[in-house]
Design a protein around this motif. Structure first.
Motif, PDB file in Angstrom:
ATOM      1  N   LEU A   3     -36.664 -26.997  15.408  1.00 24.84           N
ATOM      2  CA  LEU A   3     -36.140 -26.283  16.568  1.00 24.84           C
ATOM      3  C   LEU A   3     -35.121 -25.252  16.122  1.00 24.84           C
ATOM      4  CD1 LEU A   3     -32.999 -27.325  17.158  1.00 24.84           C
ATOM      5  CD2 LEU A   3     -34.158 -29.245  18.223  1.00 24.84           C
ATOM      6  N   HIS A   4     -34.860 -24.306  16.998  1.00 22.51           N
ATOM      7  CA  HIS A   4     -33.753 -23.371  16.785  1.00 22.51           C
ATOM      8  C   HIS A   4     -33.079 -23.136  18.115  1.00 22.51           C
ATOM      9  CE1 HIS A   4     -31.291 -20.246  15.067  1.00 22.51           C
ATOM     10  NE2 HIS A   4     -31.893 -20.405  13.902  1.00 22.51           N
ATOM     11  N   ASN A   5     -31.756 -23.132  18.095  1.00 18.97           N
ATOM     12  CA  ASN A   5     -31.036 -22.835  19.327  1.00 18.97           C
ATOM     13  C   ASN A   5     -31.232 -21.366  19.693  1.00 18.97           C
ATOM     14  OD1 ASN A   5     -28.156 -21.263  18.898  1.00 18.97           O
ATOM     15  ND2 ASN A   5     -28.821 -22.331  17.033  1.00 18.97           N
ATOM     16  N   LEU A   6     -31.147 -21.058  20.987  1.00 25.33           N
ATOM     17  CA  LEU A   6     -31.479 -19.712  21.462  1.00 25.33           C
ATOM     18  C   LEU A   6     -30.488 -19.243  22.522  1.00 25.33           C
ATOM     19  CD1 LEU A   6     -33.611 -17.470  21.143  1.00 25.33           C
ATOM     20  CD2 LEU A   6     -34.865 -18.521  23.025  1.00 25.33           C
ATOM     21  N   PRO A   7     -29.441 -18.511  22.104  1.00 22.88           N
ATOM     22  CA  PRO A   7     -28.541 -17.905  23.087  1.00 22.88           C
ATOM     23  C   PRO A   7     -29.299 -16.943  24.000  1.00 22.88           C
ATOM     24  CG  PRO A   7     -27.551 -17.884  20.901  1.00 22.88           C
ATOM     25  CD  PRO A   7     -28.986 -18.291  20.720  1.00 22.88           C
TER      26      PRO A   7
ATOM     27  N   ALA B  83     -29.118 -22.096  24.334  1.00 24.87           N
ATOM     28  CA  ALA B  83     -27.700 -22.300  24.015  1.00 24.87           C
ATOM     29  C   ALA B  83     -26.782 -21.776  25.118  1.00 24.87           C
ATOM     30  CB  ALA B  83     -27.363 -21.618  22.693  1.00 24.87           C
ATOM     31  N   GLY B  84     -27.375 -21.250  26.219  1.00 27.78           N
ATOM     32  CA  GLY B  84     -26.561 -20.725  27.317  1.00 27.78           C
ATOM     33  C   GLY B  84     -26.820 -19.253  27.541  1.00 27.78           C
ATOM     34  N   THR B  85     -26.875 -18.859  28.794  1.00 29.35           N
ATOM     35  CA  THR B  85     -27.207 -17.464  29.106  1.00 29.35           C
ATOM     36  C   THR B  85     -26.136 -16.482  28.654  1.00 29.35           C
ATOM     37  OG1 THR B  85     -26.315 -17.819  31.330  1.00 29.35           O
ATOM     38  CG2 THR B  85     -28.685 -18.057  31.056  1.00 29.35           C
ATOM     39  N   ASP B  86     -24.884 -16.910  28.651  1.00 26.79           N
ATOM     40  CA  ASP B  86     -23.786 -16.013  28.266  1.00 26.79           C
ATOM     41  C   ASP B  86     -23.217 -16.343  26.888  1.00 26.79           C
ATOM     42  OD1 ASP B  86     -23.896 -14.636  30.741  1.00 26.79           O
ATOM     43  OD2 ASP B  86     -22.710 -16.222  31.683  1.00 26.79           O
ATOM     44  N   HIS B  87     -23.948 -17.124  26.113  1.00 24.67           N
ATOM     45  CA  HIS B  87     -23.452 -17.529  24.801  1.00 24.67           C
ATOM     46  C   HIS B  87     -23.557 -16.377  23.813  1.00 24.67           C
ATOM     47  CE1 HIS B  87     -22.166 -20.988  22.420  1.00 24.67           C
ATOM     48  NE2 HIS B  87     -22.853 -20.488  21.404  1.00 24.67           N
ATOM     49  N   PRO B  88     -22.568 -16.212  22.909  1.00 16.93           N
ATOM     50  CA  PRO B  88     -22.682 -15.172  21.879  1.00 16.93           C
ATOM     51  C   PRO B  88     -23.996 -15.281  21.116  1.00 16.93           C
ATOM     52  CG  PRO B  88     -20.472 -16.091  21.866  1.00 16.93           C
ATOM     53  CD  PRO B  88     -21.280 -16.940  22.814  1.00 16.93           C
ATOM     54  N   ALA B  89     -24.551 -14.141  20.756  1.00 19.41           N
ATOM     55  CA  ALA B  89     -25.853 -14.114  20.099  1.00 19.41           C
ATOM     56  C   ALA B  89     -25.781 -14.663  18.677  1.00 19.41           C
ATOM     57  CB  ALA B  89     -26.392 -12.681  20.069  1.00 19.41           C
ATOM     58  N   LEU B  90     -26.934 -15.080  18.168  1.00 23.09           N
ATOM     59  CA  LEU B  90     -27.023 -15.523  16.777  1.00 23.09           C
ATOM     60  C   LEU B  90     -26.580 -14.396  15.845  1.00 23.09           C
ATOM     61  CD1 LEU B  90     -30.548 -17.236  16.937  1.00 23.09           C
ATOM     62  CD2 LEU B  90     -28.299 -18.351  17.093  1.00 23.09           C
ATOM     63  N   HIS B  91     -25.859 -14.772  14.805  1.00 19.88           N
ATOM     64  CA  HIS B  91     -25.330 -13.866  13.783  1.00 19.88           C
ATOM     65  C   HIS B  91     -24.170 -13.016  14.306  1.00 19.88           C
ATOM     66  CE1 HIS B  91     -29.017 -14.024  10.862  1.00 19.88           C
ATOM     67  NE2 HIS B  91     -28.913 -15.139  11.571  1.00 19.88           N
ATOM     68  N   ASN B  92     -23.738 -13.231  15.556  1.00 16.65           N
ATOM     69  CA  ASN B  92     -22.493 -12.602  16.013  1.00 16.65           C
ATOM     70  C   ASN B  92     -21.312 -13.315  15.359  1.00 16.65           C
ATOM     71  OD1 ASN B  92     -22.993 -11.505  19.498  1.00 16.65           O
ATOM     72  ND2 ASN B  92     -23.955 -10.861  17.597  1.00 16.65           N
ATOM     73  N   PRO B  93     -20.209 -12.610  15.075  1.00 13.53           N
ATOM     74  CA  PRO B  93     -19.090 -13.244  14.374  1.00 13.53           C
ATOM     75  C   PRO B  93     -18.294 -14.237  15.216  1.00 13.53           C
ATOM     76  CG  PRO B  93     -18.534 -10.989  14.958  1.00 13.53           C
ATOM     77  CD  PRO B  93     -19.986 -11.164  15.276  1.00 13.53           C
TER      78      PRO B  93
ATOM     79  N   TYR C 214     -19.965 -16.491  17.304  1.00 14.90           N
ATOM     80  CA  TYR C 214     -20.909 -17.540  17.709  1.00 14.90           C
ATOM     81  C   TYR C 214     -20.401 -18.918  17.284  1.00 14.90           C
ATOM     82  CZ  TYR C 214     -24.963 -20.610  17.501  1.00 14.90           C
ATOM     83  OH  TYR C 214     -25.804 -21.667  17.646  1.00 14.90           O
ATOM     84  N   ASP C 215     -20.736 -19.947  18.071  1.00  9.36           N
ATOM     85  CA  ASP C 215     -20.503 -21.342  17.687  1.00  9.36           C
ATOM     86  C   ASP C 215     -21.545 -22.194  18.388  1.00  9.36           C
ATOM     87  OD1 ASP C 215     -19.214 -23.567  16.497  1.00  9.36           O
ATOM     88  OD2 ASP C 215     -18.116 -23.960  18.343  1.00  9.36           O
ATOM     89  N   PHE C 216     -22.156 -23.119  17.676  1.00 14.04           N
ATOM     90  CA  PHE C 216     -23.206 -23.971  18.221  1.00 14.04           C
ATOM     91  C   PHE C 216     -22.646 -24.851  19.336  1.00 14.04           C
ATOM     92  CE2 PHE C 216     -25.667 -27.892  18.333  1.00 14.04           C
ATOM     93  CZ  PHE C 216     -26.979 -27.423  18.325  1.00 14.04           C
ATOM     94  N   PRO C 217     -23.328 -24.938  20.484  1.00 12.21           N
ATOM     95  CA  PRO C 217     -22.854 -25.809  21.572  1.00 12.21           C
ATOM     96  C   PRO C 217     -23.072 -27.288  21.223  1.00 12.21           C
ATOM     97  CG  PRO C 217     -24.359 -24.095  22.378  1.00 12.21           C
ATOM     98  CD  PRO C 217     -24.494 -24.132  20.889  1.00 12.21           C
ATOM     99  N   ASP C 218     -22.020 -28.054  21.196  1.00 15.13           N
ATOM    100  CA  ASP C 218     -22.134 -29.467  20.825  1.00 15.13           C
ATOM    101  C   ASP C 218     -23.008 -30.269  21.776  1.00 15.13           C
ATOM    102  OD1 ASP C 218     -20.593 -29.474  18.448  1.00 15.13           O
ATOM    103  OD2 ASP C 218     -18.751 -29.416  19.629  1.00 15.13           O
ATOM    104  N   ASP C 219     -23.123 -29.831  23.042  1.00 14.34           N
ATOM    105  CA  ASP C 219     -23.955 -30.559  24.001  1.00 14.34           C
ATOM    106  C   ASP C 219     -25.419 -30.600  23.568  1.00 14.34           C
ATOM    107  OD1 ASP C 219     -21.785 -31.077  25.596  1.00 14.34           O
ATOM    108  OD2 ASP C 219     -22.201 -29.481  27.042  1.00 14.34           O
ATOM    109  N   LEU C 220     -25.841 -29.671  22.731  1.00 12.36           N
ATOM    110  CA  LEU C 220     -27.237 -29.628  22.309  1.00 12.36           C
ATOM    111  C   LEU C 220     -27.583 -30.710  21.292  1.00 12.36           C
ATOM    112  CD1 LEU C 220     -28.007 -25.801  21.980  1.00 12.36           C
ATOM    113  CD2 LEU C 220     -28.398 -27.339  23.924  1.00 12.36           C
ATOM    114  N   ILE C 221     -26.584 -31.344  20.681  1.00 11.58           N
ATOM    115  CA  ILE C 221     -26.879 -32.389  19.691  1.00 11.58           C
ATOM    116  C   ILE C 221     -27.651 -33.521  20.339  1.00 11.58           C
ATOM    117  CG2 ILE C 221     -25.897 -34.081  18.109  1.00 11.58           C
ATOM    118  CD1 ILE C 221     -23.505 -32.184  17.731  1.00 11.58           C
ATOM    119  N   ALA C 222     -27.165 -34.014  21.462  1.00 12.18           N
ATOM    120  CA  ALA C 222     -27.838 -35.117  22.150  1.00 12.18           C
ATOM    121  C   ALA C 222     -29.174 -34.673  22.722  1.00 12.18           C
ATOM    122  CB  ALA C 222     -26.944 -35.673  23.252  1.00 12.18           C
ATOM    123  N   ILE C 223     -29.232 -33.466  23.286  1.00 11.06           N
ATOM    124  CA  ILE C 223     -30.476 -32.985  23.899  1.00 11.06           C
ATOM    125  C   ILE C 223     -31.567 -32.821  22.846  1.00 11.06           C
ATOM    126  CG2 ILE C 223     -31.551 -31.090  25.174  1.00 11.06           C
ATOM    127  CD1 ILE C 223     -28.794 -30.571  26.456  1.00 11.06           C
ATOM    128  N   GLY C 224     -31.222 -32.163  21.739  1.00  8.83           N
ATOM    129  CA  GLY C 224     -32.202 -31.952  20.686  1.00  8.83           C
ATOM    130  C   GLY C 224     -32.720 -33.245  20.100  1.00  8.83           C
TER     131      GLY C 224
END
Length: 382
Positions: free
Chosen positions: A159-163, A347-357, A359-369
């Protein structure tokens, strides 16, 4: 298939530790040690280390006949300076987990906790913590390792997270999901001269000015068509940063991209033909080499069906919007010899994009994934 509150706390702390200590592709030695230390007490039947560089694979074997299922995460970070002020921000200047591989690794670590308590009823589960995804070298290195044959899976999932996608919402489809790509480095060599007498040398300046637009013209076709091709010039360098020397050497870097693997050979041949013609016309020596080679990621229909069944069982919304992507992903090589599929986790509709300086992974996705992957494993293996 549930995580305790203590599990969640431990997994978030583990993810934050990885985030604070990022290692870029090929340098993941300490990350591998942290992964090993976290999963060791989950009592896998076997832990392989040093796969494809710094890869770690934990094998949970039922001891009974059945399929082997591999779940892959990436462990490498990026050469990006983090600008956020989060408590667990990177402690390594110029390096950070701006793609969420720390979170993907935590998802597999969550699976390790659960498999350690209740392993598969048949077959095997392999948790593959893979290095060097960003350069395309990691998956190829793992598959080329002779030890991989002993854990080669029937099914491989990732899987890959997707802002930009609602938190926890999944994008999933059959067929192509990520393009094939490779980096092409073109070196043009002539002869330097005094800048007051450029005619006494052989400058690559005119060749470079022609080469860049000619390469870009090679792209064509709609992205919805299998014949799609794209060339993006990403970097050029010519001569030394001085005023007194007319240049004698230049480099042009370009990324070649196709929807499928088969058209890539023709795109490379076309790009090489352009470079050869221009170099010859200007009396320059030409060298071409390729880097960061990614095959297309193509989701197998049967593997996708297993993921859809898991998503439905867990009540997780999913669709196939925004797929395929033009970006590349080295997971595709696991599909050469196994039925593979990759999903994209919002990862959320308003989450910073991948490779943005920031960005931070949403911890809530650990359980979901981990819920999605554990359900898929249980559905297949019991």
């Amino acid at each position: 298939m549930t995580l305790t509150n203590q599990d969640i706390s431990d997994l978030v702390s583990f993810r934050h530790e990885l985030h604070r200590h990022p290692e870029i592709s090929g340098e993941e030695e300490q990350t591998a040690k942290r992964v090993f230390a976290f999963i060791e007490d989950t009592n896998p039947a076997q832990i392989l280390t040093g796969l494809g560089g710094h890869g770690v694979a934990a094998v949970y074997d039922s001891g009974h006949d059945g399929p082997t299922i591999l779940f892959r995460s990436e462990t490498d970070a990026l050469p990006i300076e983090e600008i956020s002020s989060i408590p667990h921000r990177s402690t390594v200047p110029g390096k950070s987990h701006m793609c969420g591989h720390d979170g993907h690794t935590a998802i597999l670590a969550a699976m390790a906790r659960q498999l350690g308590r209740d392993g598969p009823a048949k077959g095997r589960v392999v948790l593959m913590f893979q290095p060097a995804e960003e350069t395309g070298a990691g998956a190829a290195g793992v598959v080329a390792d002779p030890r991989y044959e002993n854990i080669r899976p029937d099914f491989a999932f990732s899987l890959h997270n997707l802002p930009g996608t609602p938190l926890g919402h999944v994008r999933l489809k059959e067929g192509v999901v990520n393009c094939a790509s490779r980096g092409m480095r073109i070196v043009l060599e002539g002869k330097t001269a005094h800048s007051s007498m450029p005619e006494t040398g052989t400058s690559p300046m005119l060749a470079v000015s022609r080469l860049m637009p000619e390469l870009a013209k090679l792209g064509g076709g709609s992205f919805t068509e299998d014949e799609f091709a794209m060339v993006t010039v990403t970097h050029t360098q010519m001569g030394e940063a001085v005023f007194g020397i007319a240049p004698g050497r230049a480099e042009v870097w370009a990324t070649l991209r196709t929807r499928l693997d088969e058209p890539m050979a023709q795109l490379c041949a076309d790009a090489e033909e352009v470079a050869i013609g221009i170099a010859d016309e200007h009396g320059l020596k030409l060298t071409i080499d390729y880097h960061e080679i990614f095959v297309a990621s193509i989701n197998d229909a049967g593997a996708v069906a297993h993921l859809r069944a898991a998503l439905d069982a867990e009540g997780i919304r999913h669709d196939d919007k925004e797929l395929p992507m033009r970006a590349s992903e080295d997971f595709g090589i696991f599909g050469h010899g196994s039925k593979s599929a990759m999903l994209f986790l919002g990862a959320g509709t308003d989450h910073p994009a991948l490779h943005n300086p920031d960005y931070d992974f949403p911890d809530d996705l650990i359980a979901i994934g981990s819920r999605i992957f554990m359900r898929a494993a249980r559905n297949i293996l019991g």
